[in-house]
Design an enzyme around this catalytic site. Structure first.
Site, short mmCIF file in Angstrom:
data_model
loop_
_atom_site.label_atom_id
_atom_site.label_comp_id
_atom_site.label_asym_id
_atom_site.label_seq_id
_atom_site.Cartn_x
_atom_site.Cartn_y
_atom_site.Cartn_z
N HIS A 7 -26.81 -17.57 -24.25
CA HIS A 7 -28.18 -17.06 -24.14
C HIS A 7 -28.78 -16.84 -25.53
O HIS A 7 -28.08 -16.83 -26.52
CB HIS A 7 -28.23 -15.77 -23.33
N ASN A 62 -36.47 3.83 -26.88
CA ASN A 62 -36.87 4.64 -28.02
C ASN A 62 -37.36 3.83 -29.22
O ASN A 62 -37.35 4.32 -30.34
CB ASN A 62 -35.72 5.56 -28.45
N HIS A 76 -37.54 -20.26 -32.97
CA HIS A 76 -38.23 -20.37 -31.69
C HIS A 76 -37.28 -20.97 -30.66
O HIS A 76 -36.23 -21.49 -30.99
CB HIS A 76 -39.48 -21.25 -31.82
N GLU A 118 -41.66 -23.64 -28.15
CA GLU A 118 -42.07 -25.04 -28.31
C GLU A 118 -41.96 -25.76 -26.97
O GLU A 118 -40.98 -25.59 -26.25
CB GLU A 118 -41.16 -25.72 -29.33
#
Length: 124
Positions: A7, A62, A76, A118
Protein backbone atom coordinates in the site's frame (compact mmCIF):
# COMPACT_ATOMS: atom_id res chain seq x y z
CA UNK A 1 13.37 -13.32 -1.02
CA UNK A 2 10.68 -11.35 -2.83
CA UNK A 3 8.89 -8.10 -2.07
CA UNK A 4 5.49 -7.00 -3.38
CA UNK A 5 3.76 -3.63 -3.16
CA UNK A 6 1.23 -3.58 -0.33
CA UNK A 7 0.00 0.00 0.00
CA UNK A 8 0.79 3.70 -0.13
CA UNK A 9 -0.26 6.11 2.59
CA UNK A 10 -1.73 9.60 2.44
CA UNK A 11 -2.49 11.49 5.66
CA UNK A 12 -5.82 13.31 5.42
CA UNK A 13 -7.54 16.08 7.34
CA UNK A 14 -11.16 14.97 6.75
CA UNK A 15 -11.48 11.21 6.32
CA UNK A 16 -15.11 11.21 5.12
CA UNK A 17 -14.42 13.91 2.53
CA UNK A 18 -11.40 11.96 1.26
CA UNK A 19 -13.33 8.66 1.13
CA UNK A 20 -16.05 10.35 -0.93
CA UNK A 21 -13.49 11.92 -3.29
CA UNK A 22 -11.62 8.66 -3.97
CA UNK A 23 -14.88 6.78 -4.54
CA UNK A 24 -16.23 9.36 -6.98
CA UNK A 25 -12.98 10.21 -8.77
CA UNK A 26 -11.37 6.75 -9.01
CA UNK A 27 -13.93 4.16 -7.91
CA UNK A 28 -11.88 3.19 -4.84
CA UNK A 29 -13.79 1.63 -1.95
CA UNK A 30 -12.86 1.02 1.64
CA UNK A 31 -11.79 -2.61 2.11
CA UNK A 32 -10.71 -2.49 5.74
CA UNK A 33 -10.28 -0.09 8.63
CA UNK A 34 -8.21 0.06 11.79
CA UNK A 35 -9.14 2.42 14.60
CA UNK A 36 -6.93 3.14 17.60
CA UNK A 37 -8.57 2.01 20.85
CA UNK A 38 -8.01 5.51 22.25
CA UNK A 39 -9.47 7.21 19.15
CA UNK A 40 -6.17 8.86 18.22
CA UNK A 41 -6.13 7.62 14.63
CA UNK A 42 -8.11 5.86 11.92
CA UNK A 43 -6.56 3.97 9.03
CA UNK A 44 -8.86 3.36 6.07
CA UNK A 45 -7.54 1.09 3.32
CA UNK A 46 -8.99 1.60 -0.17
CA UNK A 47 -8.92 -0.86 -3.04
CA UNK A 48 -9.78 -0.79 -6.73
CA UNK A 49 -11.29 -4.29 -6.82
CA UNK A 50 -8.75 -5.62 -9.30
CA UNK A 51 -5.30 -5.37 -7.69
CA UNK A 52 -3.86 -6.14 -4.27
CA UNK A 53 -2.33 -2.67 -3.99
CA UNK A 54 -4.20 -0.39 -1.58
CA UNK A 55 -4.25 3.27 -0.64
CA UNK A 56 -4.12 3.81 3.11
CA UNK A 57 -5.75 7.03 4.29
CA UNK A 58 -4.59 8.04 7.76
CA UNK A 59 -6.62 10.42 9.91
CA UNK A 60 -4.91 11.70 13.09
CA UNK A 61 -7.17 13.10 15.81
CA UNK A 62 -4.62 15.44 17.37
CA UNK A 63 -3.07 16.87 14.20
CA UNK A 64 -2.88 20.55 15.09
CA UNK A 65 -2.03 22.06 11.71
CA UNK A 66 -4.40 23.11 8.92
CA UNK A 67 -2.78 20.83 6.34
CA UNK A 68 0.11 18.50 5.66
CA UNK A 69 3.37 19.74 4.14
CA UNK A 70 3.48 18.06 0.73
CA UNK A 71 6.75 19.66 -0.30
CA UNK A 72 6.89 20.30 -4.03
CA UNK A 73 4.38 17.52 -4.74
CA UNK A 74 6.97 15.59 -6.74
CA UNK A 75 5.66 12.29 -5.39
CA UNK A 76 2.31 10.98 -6.57
CA UNK A 77 0.19 7.92 -7.30
CA UNK A 78 -0.65 6.96 -10.87
CA UNK A 79 -3.79 5.22 -12.12
CA UNK A 80 -4.33 3.65 -15.54
CA UNK A 81 -7.69 3.97 -17.23
CA UNK A 82 -9.15 2.24 -20.26
CA UNK A 83 -11.12 5.42 -21.11
CA UNK A 84 -8.84 8.44 -20.79
CA UNK A 85 -11.27 10.87 -22.44
CA UNK A 86 -14.20 9.68 -20.33
CA UNK A 87 -12.08 9.96 -17.19
CA UNK A 88 -10.93 13.44 -18.19
CA UNK A 89 -14.56 14.55 -18.70
CA UNK A 90 -15.51 13.15 -15.27
CA UNK A 91 -12.59 14.86 -13.55
CA UNK A 92 -13.19 18.10 -15.42
CA UNK A 93 -16.79 18.04 -14.15
CA UNK A 94 -15.45 17.45 -10.61
CA UNK A 95 -13.10 20.42 -11.13
CA UNK A 96 -10.14 18.44 -9.79
CA UNK A 97 -7.76 18.49 -12.78
CA UNK A 98 -4.65 20.41 -11.73
CA UNK A 99 -2.29 19.80 -14.67
CA UNK A 100 -2.55 18.37 -18.18
CA UNK A 101 0.22 17.27 -20.51
CA UNK A 102 -1.64 16.56 -23.74
CA UNK A 103 1.61 15.85 -25.57
CA UNK A 104 2.31 12.95 -23.20
CA UNK A 105 -1.36 11.95 -23.02
CA UNK A 106 -1.57 12.27 -19.23
CA UNK A 107 -3.08 14.57 -16.64
CA UNK A 108 -3.13 15.00 -12.87
CA UNK A 109 -6.01 15.42 -10.46
CA UNK A 110 -5.73 16.77 -6.92
CA UNK A 111 -7.45 15.34 -3.85
CA UNK A 112 -8.97 17.37 -0.97
CA UNK A 113 -5.61 17.47 0.85
CA UNK A 114 -3.56 18.55 -2.17
CA UNK A 115 -2.09 15.19 -3.18
CA UNK A 116 -1.59 14.83 -6.94
CA UNK A 117 -2.79 11.69 -8.74
CA UNK A 118 -1.61 10.98 -12.28
CA UNK A 119 -4.09 9.56 -14.78
CA UNK A 120 -2.53 7.64 -17.66
CA UNK A 121 -3.98 5.62 -20.54
CA UNK A 122 -3.98 1.85 -20.14
CA UNK A 123 -0.95 0.21 -21.72
CA UNK A 124 -2.00 -2.17 -24.44
Amino acid sequence: MQFHFAHNNFNVMDLEKSLAFYKEALGLVEVRRKEAPDGSFILAFLGDGSSKHQLELTWLKNWEKDSYNLGDNEFHLAFETDDLEGAREKHRAMDCIIYENKQMGIYFIVDPDGYWIEIVPEKK
